[in-house]
Design an enzyme around this catalytic site. Structure first.
Site, PDB file in Angstrom:
ATOM      1  N   ASP A 136       0.801  -1.219   0.000  1.00  0.00           N
ATOM      2  CA  ASP A 136       0.000   0.000   0.000  1.00  0.00           C
ATOM      3  C   ASP A 136       0.839   1.276   0.000  1.00  0.00           C
ATOM      4  O   ASP A 136       0.596   2.192  -0.779  1.00  0.00           O
ATOM      5  CB  ASP A 136      -0.924  -0.005   1.218  1.00  0.00           C
ATOM      6  CG  ASP A 136      -1.721   1.268   1.344  1.00  0.00           C
ATOM      7  OD1 ASP A 136      -2.522   1.547   0.447  1.00  0.00           O
ATOM      8  OD2 ASP A 136      -1.526   1.982   2.343  1.00  0.00           O
ATOM      9  N   ASP A 139       4.729   0.674   4.134  1.00  0.00           N
ATOM     10  CA  ASP A 139       4.696  -0.564   4.920  1.00  0.00           C
ATOM     11  C   ASP A 139       4.538  -1.748   3.984  1.00  0.00           C
ATOM     12  O   ASP A 139       4.752  -1.645   2.778  1.00  0.00           O
ATOM     13  CB  ASP A 139       3.565  -0.496   5.954  1.00  0.00           C
ATOM     14  CG  ASP A 139       2.210  -0.208   5.306  1.00  0.00           C
ATOM     15  OD1 ASP A 139       2.089  -0.323   4.060  1.00  0.00           O
ATOM     16  OD2 ASP A 139       1.254   0.134   6.035  1.00  0.00           O
ATOM     17  N   TYR A 288      -8.126   2.531   6.667  1.00  0.00           N
ATOM     18  CA  TYR A 288      -8.894   3.011   5.522  1.00  0.00           C
ATOM     19  C   TYR A 288     -10.382   2.959   5.848  1.00  0.00           C
ATOM     20  O   TYR A 288     -11.137   2.182   5.282  1.00  0.00           O
ATOM     21  CB  TYR A 288      -8.535   2.209   4.267  1.00  0.00           C
ATOM     22  CG  TYR A 288      -7.182   2.593   3.723  1.00  0.00           C
ATOM     23  CD1 TYR A 288      -7.028   3.761   2.975  1.00  0.00           C
ATOM     24  CD2 TYR A 288      -6.052   1.834   3.998  1.00  0.00           C
ATOM     25  CE1 TYR A 288      -5.791   4.144   2.496  1.00  0.00           C
ATOM     26  CE2 TYR A 288      -4.801   2.215   3.535  1.00  0.00           C
ATOM     27  CZ  TYR A 288      -4.684   3.372   2.779  1.00  0.00           C
ATOM     28  OH  TYR A 288      -3.450   3.763   2.316  1.00  0.00           O
ATOM     29  N   GLU A 530       5.367   9.897   3.535  1.00  0.00           N
ATOM     30  CA  GLU A 530       5.029   8.530   3.110  1.00  0.00           C
ATOM     31  C   GLU A 530       4.303   8.547   1.775  1.00  0.00           C
ATOM     32  O   GLU A 530       3.285   9.221   1.622  1.00  0.00           O
ATOM     33  CB  GLU A 530       4.173   7.830   4.161  1.00  0.00           C
ATOM     34  CG  GLU A 530       3.924   6.371   3.818  1.00  0.00           C
ATOM     35  CD  GLU A 530       3.285   5.584   4.959  1.00  0.00           C
ATOM     36  OE1 GLU A 530       3.374   4.343   4.944  1.00  0.00           O
ATOM     37  OE2 GLU A 530       2.709   6.216   5.866  1.00  0.00           O
TER      38      GLU A 530
END
Length: 557
Positions: A136, A139, A288, A530
């Site tokens: 994703d 990670d 999410y 990120e």
């Protein structure tokens, strides 16, 4: 940044003399009519009224005509891809590589030297091979909801701008990356009413800082089913597979048929068992969390209509479901969680280019007007445009992953501007002002230029593009040397290291700036640093739309 379009006004200076002469004749005529009135009684008055009525009507017609003369002519319809904008071609080639960075499974033709095979046992607890798909973000989680959105946007980009991508040698890489995801999604749907939506446990995963090639932690599976439904994730997966079926229709017809079969089954599952996965599976709320499923149902049905042409899906979006979920006229932000703006633009395509019996639908026109409201919200006009911008003009909605919304919005603006150009639609109206396809394109360019370095930090937020880009990207694989031997815990020394990442997360679009246009390049700053795979989908879409110009296809089928 560019200023708002100014309403063009027809200059009258070149006709003043003619109008002065006409006025002289007019007043002379009135004087003669007054003389007749004095001598002719009511008949003279009647003639005067007739003349004034005729003059009033003529003025109305003239003003109306002048108003439309002041509008710009429709721009010519672009043909095949034109001149290539080299810097956008370079950026697109870089952005495309982040999909390779994120791949799980046994890699084929691996172009990322510090990546290797990983996640080979994913899905084994259910006797499924879920080794493919993409991680994703920084990670090692596989979240089905945003991953499916990535596939849908990537498919949409290929369908609209495949000729652009081909012109710069990025079409095949895009198709390969798309198939890497859709292969995973098909296997994750082993039966009609079962969909595996997650590989890995986020809490366990985030306790480690390691390379994906060296993972040793457990990788449990999460599913939605008839007892624990997840309408939004099932519908988004249906949208991904339906749109991808169009991409592969000519390339691999049997694979396209397989994708469409799964898309239909998943849509039926999503619609029949209506429940948010955030309610069925509360643990997903921490990562999410979904704000609702109505947008995904309309989005999926829209894609299935494009993929099949079946009236059922058209009636679905224009009937009661449209009334319940479309939120007509109210602009929303296109993202992994909210697809309404995307669905409105996608259904506008049908209004622009569909057959007459379909395109004339009054409900379809409401979708198009809603898409125009989205566009008006984006343009920098004080009466209609959002004030949620940085001082330098970047759309800014949230501090976490700030670039998602401006880049996704700019992608929609390019798509809509190309619909207008191809259909020779001159303008959209926003509270009395009009804007052209060029205005939408200028807005999109302004957002892209900010991302690529035209910002107060003079930093490219696309990793690998330009001379100054983030060096401390929050990404495990990029932060750990490829030859390092680390376990789950001892890898944290690389997270805390003061040294720049030893590996470049090429093509990553980081989270982006704060509202004050600042950026802190720190590996521990996951809020700004990120990247995510779905961010890559929208930046690839935006770059593909702007790398050159051409008309869009009238039908995906």
């Amino acid at each position: 940044m560019f200023g708002s379009s100014q309403l063009k006004r027809h200059s009258l200076s070149d006709s003043c003399n003619r109008k002065l002469v006409k006025l002289i004749f007019f007043f002379d005529f009135l004087k003669r009519m007054e003389d007749k009135r004095r001598s002719g009684g009511w008949c003279g008055w009647f003639l005067v009224l007739m003349v004034f009525g005729a003059i009033g009507f003529a003025i109305f017609v003239t003003v109306t005509q002048k108003m439309y003369e002041s509008e710009p002519d429709a721009s010519p319809v672009p043909g095949h891809p034109g001149a290539i904008t080299k810097k956008y071609a370079d950026a697109l080639g870089i952005a495309m590589q982040f999909f390779d960075v994120q791949k799980s499974g046994k890699l084929e033709n691996n172009k990322i030297p510090w990546r290797g095979d990983s996640g080979l046992q994913d899905g084994s607890e259910a006797k499924l091979d879920l080794s493919k798909g993409m991680y994703d973000a920084g990670d090692h989680m596989k979240f089905g909801f945003p991953m499916a959105f990535t596939a849908t946007v990537l498919s949409w980009t290929i369908l609209e701008y495949g000729d652009h991508m081909k012109a710069v040698n990025q079409l095949e890489p895009a198709q390969d990356s798309l198939k890497w995801i859709t292969d995973y999604l098909v296997i994750a749907h082993p039966s009609d009413d079962v969909l595996y939506i997650q590989v890995g446990n986020p809490k366990l995963d985030h306790r480690c800082w390691d390379r994906p090639e060296n993972m040793t932690k457990q990788r449990p599976l999460t599913q939605v089913n008839a007892s624990a439904p997840g309408t939004e994730v099932a519908a988004e997966t249906a949208a991904a597979l339906a749109s991808a079926s169009l991409v592969f229709k000519v390339i691999d017809s049997s694979y396209s048929i397989l994708l469409l079969k799964h898309a239909k089954q998943l849509f039926t599952f999503a619609d029949r068992y209506r429940e948010s996965y955030s309610i069925s599976i509360p643990n997903v709320q921490n990562f999410y969390n979904s704000t609702g499923y109505g947008d995904e149902l309309l989005w999926a049905a829209s894609w299935l209509y494009h993929a099949t042409g079946e009236r059922f899906y058209f009636d679905y979006v224009t009937g009661k479901n449209g009334e319940d979920f479309a939120n007509w006229g109210n602009p929303t932000w296109f993202s992994w969680d909210n697809k309404l703006a995307g669905a409105q633009v996608l259904l506008s395509r049908v209004n622009f280019f569909g057959s007459e019996d379909i395109s004339n639908s009054k409900i379809l026109l409401r979708y198009r007007k809603s898409a125009e409201a989205v566009m008006c919200n984006l343009l920098p006009d004080p009466r209609t445009g959002t004030t949620s911008r940085t001082e330098k003009g970047l759309i800014w909605i949230t501090e976490w992953n700030a670039l998602q919304h401006p880049v996704a919005s700019a992608f929609l603006a390019v798509v809509y501007s190309d619909y207008m150009l191809t259909s020779r639609t001159k303008k959209i109206y926003c509270s009395g002002s009009y804007f052209t396809p060029l205005d939408l394109r200028k807005f999109a360019i302004s957002q892209l230029e900010y991302v690529l370095g035209n910002n107060p930090m003079n930093m490219s937020y696309l990793v690998g593009y330009g001379d100054n880009y983030p060096q401390y990207v929050h990404h495990r694989g990029a932060s750990i040397p490829a030859d390092a031997t680390t376990g789950c815990k001892d890898g944290f020394k690389w997270l805390d290291s003061d040294e720049p990442n030893p590996n470049i997360a090429i093509g990553a679009l980081v989270g982006g700036p704060f509202l004050n246009d600042s950026y802190i390049d720190s590996r521990n700053n996951s809020m700004q640093g990120e990247p995510s795979t779905y961010n890559s989908a929208v930046i690839v879409g935006l770059l593909s739309g702007l790398v050159t110009t051409s008309s869009v296809v009238l039908s995906f089928i």
